[in-house]
Design an enzyme around this catalytic site. Structure first.
Site, PDB file in Angstrom:
ATOM      1  N   ASP A  17     -56.225  89.388 -41.266  1.00  0.00           N
ATOM      2  CA  ASP A  17     -56.416  89.720 -39.938  1.00  0.00           C
ATOM      3  C   ASP A  17     -55.248  88.246 -38.801  1.00  0.00           C
ATOM      4  O   ASP A  17     -56.241  86.598 -38.451  1.00  0.00           O
ATOM      5  CB  ASP A  17     -58.170  87.980 -39.710  1.00  0.00           C
ATOM      6  CG  ASP A  17     -59.252  89.241 -40.244  1.00  0.00           C
ATOM      7  OD1 ASP A  17     -59.445  90.312 -40.100  1.00  0.00           O
ATOM      8  OD2 ASP A  17     -60.678  88.382 -40.252  1.00  0.00           O
ATOM      9  N   ASP A  55     -60.579  91.572 -37.164  1.00  0.00           N
ATOM     10  CA  ASP A  55     -61.865  91.301 -36.974  1.00  0.00           C
ATOM     11  C   ASP A  55     -61.847  91.762 -35.318  1.00  0.00           C
ATOM     12  O   ASP A  55     -60.857  91.973 -34.101  1.00  0.00           O
ATOM     13  CB  ASP A  55     -61.665  90.271 -36.959  1.00  0.00           C
ATOM     14  CG  ASP A  55     -62.930  88.966 -37.387  1.00  0.00           C
ATOM     15  OD1 ASP A  55     -63.735  89.737 -37.729  1.00  0.00           O
ATOM     16  OD2 ASP A  55     -63.547  87.915 -36.447  1.00  0.00           O
ATOM     17  N   HIS A  57     -65.002  92.669 -33.076  1.00  0.00           N
ATOM     18  CA  HIS A  57     -66.172  92.490 -32.330  1.00  0.00           C
ATOM     19  C   HIS A  57     -66.286  93.121 -30.937  1.00  0.00           C
ATOM     20  O   HIS A  57     -65.483  92.869 -29.556  1.00  0.00           O
ATOM     21  CB  HIS A  57     -66.677  91.145 -32.192  1.00  0.00           C
ATOM     22  CG  HIS A  57     -66.473  90.169 -33.813  1.00  0.00           C
ATOM     23  ND1 HIS A  57     -67.035  90.764 -35.140  1.00  0.00           N
ATOM     24  CD2 HIS A  57     -65.831  88.601 -34.317  1.00  0.00           C
ATOM     25  CE1 HIS A  57     -66.960  90.534 -36.021  1.00  0.00           C
ATOM     26  NE2 HIS A  57     -66.545  88.597 -35.394  1.00  0.00           N
ATOM     27  N   HIS A  61     -71.394  89.238 -29.724  1.00  0.00           N
ATOM     28  CA  HIS A  61     -71.769  90.378 -31.093  1.00  0.00           C
ATOM     29  C   HIS A  61     -72.863  89.054 -31.576  1.00  0.00           C
ATOM     30  O   HIS A  61     -72.498  87.605 -31.435  1.00  0.00           O
ATOM     31  CB  HIS A  61     -70.120  90.124 -31.822  1.00  0.00           C
ATOM     32  CG  HIS A  61     -70.705  90.477 -33.401  1.00  0.00           C
ATOM     33  ND1 HIS A  61     -70.102  89.398 -34.021  1.00  0.00           N
ATOM     34  CD2 HIS A  61     -70.769  91.636 -34.491  1.00  0.00           C
ATOM     35  CE1 HIS A  61     -70.396  90.190 -35.652  1.00  0.00           C
ATOM     36  NE2 HIS A  61     -71.089  91.594 -35.043  1.00  0.00           N
ATOM     37  N   HIS A  90     -65.234  85.323 -30.526  1.00  0.00           N
ATOM     38  CA  HIS A  90     -63.659  85.674 -31.346  1.00  0.00           C
ATOM     39  C   HIS A  90     -63.119  86.541 -31.000  1.00  0.00           C
ATOM     40  O   HIS A  90     -63.870  87.965 -31.973  1.00  0.00           O
ATOM     41  CB  HIS A  90     -63.342  84.779 -31.907  1.00  0.00           C
ATOM     42  CG  HIS A  90     -63.629  84.858 -33.301  1.00  0.00           C
ATOM     43  ND1 HIS A  90     -65.083  85.477 -33.487  1.00  0.00           N
ATOM     44  CD2 HIS A  90     -63.698  85.807 -33.902  1.00  0.00           C
ATOM     45  CE1 HIS A  90     -65.986  85.637 -34.204  1.00  0.00           C
ATOM     46  NE2 HIS A  90     -64.856  86.197 -35.451  1.00  0.00           N
ATOM     47  N   LYS A 115     -63.549  95.746 -38.978  1.00  0.00           N
ATOM     48  CA  LYS A 115     -64.313  95.229 -38.888  1.00  0.00           C
ATOM     49  C   LYS A 115     -65.434  94.074 -38.355  1.00  0.00           C
ATOM     50  O   LYS A 115     -64.304  93.163 -37.140  1.00  0.00           O
ATOM     51  CB  LYS A 115     -64.229  94.295 -40.169  1.00  0.00           C
ATOM     52  CG  LYS A 115     -62.946  93.155 -40.452  1.00  0.00           C
ATOM     53  CD  LYS A 115     -62.935  93.065 -41.187  1.00  0.00           C
ATOM     54  CE  LYS A 115     -62.122  91.208 -41.525  1.00  0.00           C
ATOM     55  NZ  LYS A 115     -62.241  89.867 -40.822  1.00  0.00           N
ATOM     56  N   CYS A 160     -62.248  85.488 -44.766  1.00  0.00           N
ATOM     57  CA  CYS A 160     -61.803  86.882 -44.982  1.00  0.00           C
ATOM     58  C   CYS A 160     -61.760  87.537 -46.098  1.00  0.00           C
ATOM     59  O   CYS A 160     -61.721  88.561 -47.242  1.00  0.00           O
ATOM     60  CB  CYS A 160     -61.398  87.493 -43.650  1.00  0.00           C
ATOM     61  SG  CYS A 160     -63.106  87.288 -42.113  1.00  0.00           S
TER      62      CYS A 160
END
Ligand code: VGL
Ligand code: ZN
Length: 212
Positions: A17, A55, A57, A61, A90, A115, A160
């Site tokens: 990330d 990351d 989303h 989310h 984010h 993810k 993470c």
């Protein structure tokens, strides 16, 4: 034998990330998160096998505080799968904040794992989402490629990176965290909890200079 001598054909660096939103100026900035980028770049150059995670989303989310009336970022709620910290919006798919930091320079990375893509489940680990059972497919990739020693760097150490290292061990891989190539969010003792958990699971914390 020096731990750092342990990577080779079966070693893989997972860069977690390193995205604009986790760097200073981003929506969920990890303090001094950008400092790791030169360290990650030179580490990655020493690995034949590199995987990047992102990351990623959807808008609205369920991990965003803005999706829950009356809730503020960094509060914890009870999700169907357990406690869930709420975050500022984010890493929304396709936005500048979700892009890799422009200084990240790892052209030989073979795979990008995205993810947190399911609207109703957050994902810290790059192996399993926060329900602890929805897989990203990374275990299959690593097994098929014969990659069994996992070295982790990136953001954030206490979210993470931590959960990725824990899942790596649960799946029977060797796991190592390169701690000075990580930075932390540090929420309510999360850094100390991470160190204790990694130690208990046999995940050594290494220094980048051990790879020089
Ligand atoms: C992360 C919080 C929310 C991380 C991702 O990359 O550590 N933390 N989403
Ligand atoms: Zn996230």
């Amino acid at each position: 034998m020096n731990q750092a001598a342990r990577f080779g054909e079966d070693g893989v660096l997972i860069v977690v990330d390193v995205q604009n939103d986790f760097c200073p100026g981003g929506a969920l900035a990890v303090p001094r998160g950008d400092e790791i980028i030169p360290i990650v770049n030179s580490l990655a150059a020493r690995f034949r096998n590199v995987v990047l995670t992102q990351d990623w989303h959807p808008r609205g989310h369920s991990s965003f505080a803005s999706s829950h009336t009356g809730k503020k970022p960094f509060e914890t709620i009870a999700a169907s799968y357990g406690p869930q910290v709420l975050w500022p919006d984010h890493c929304v798919q396709g936005t500048r904040g979700a892009a890799f930091h422009q200084a990240l320079d790892v052209p030989h990375a073979a795979l990008i794992v995205r993810k947190g893509m399911h609207g109703a489940i957050d994902s810290y680990s790059t192996f399993y989402e926060n329900d602890r059972k929805t897989p990203t497919g990374l275990v299959g990739y690593l097994r098929e490629r014969g990659l069994s020693r996992i070295f982790l760097a990136g953001l954030a150490f206490d979210f993470c990176v931590r959960y990725s290292a824990e899942d790596a061990r649960s799946e029977g891989f060797d796991a190592f965290v390169i701690e000075d190539a990580c930075r932390s969010i540090d929420l309510e003792g999360s850094v100390a909890a991470t160190r204790a958990s990694l130690a208990a699971r046999g995940v050594p914390c290494l220094r980048a200079q051990e790879f020089a």
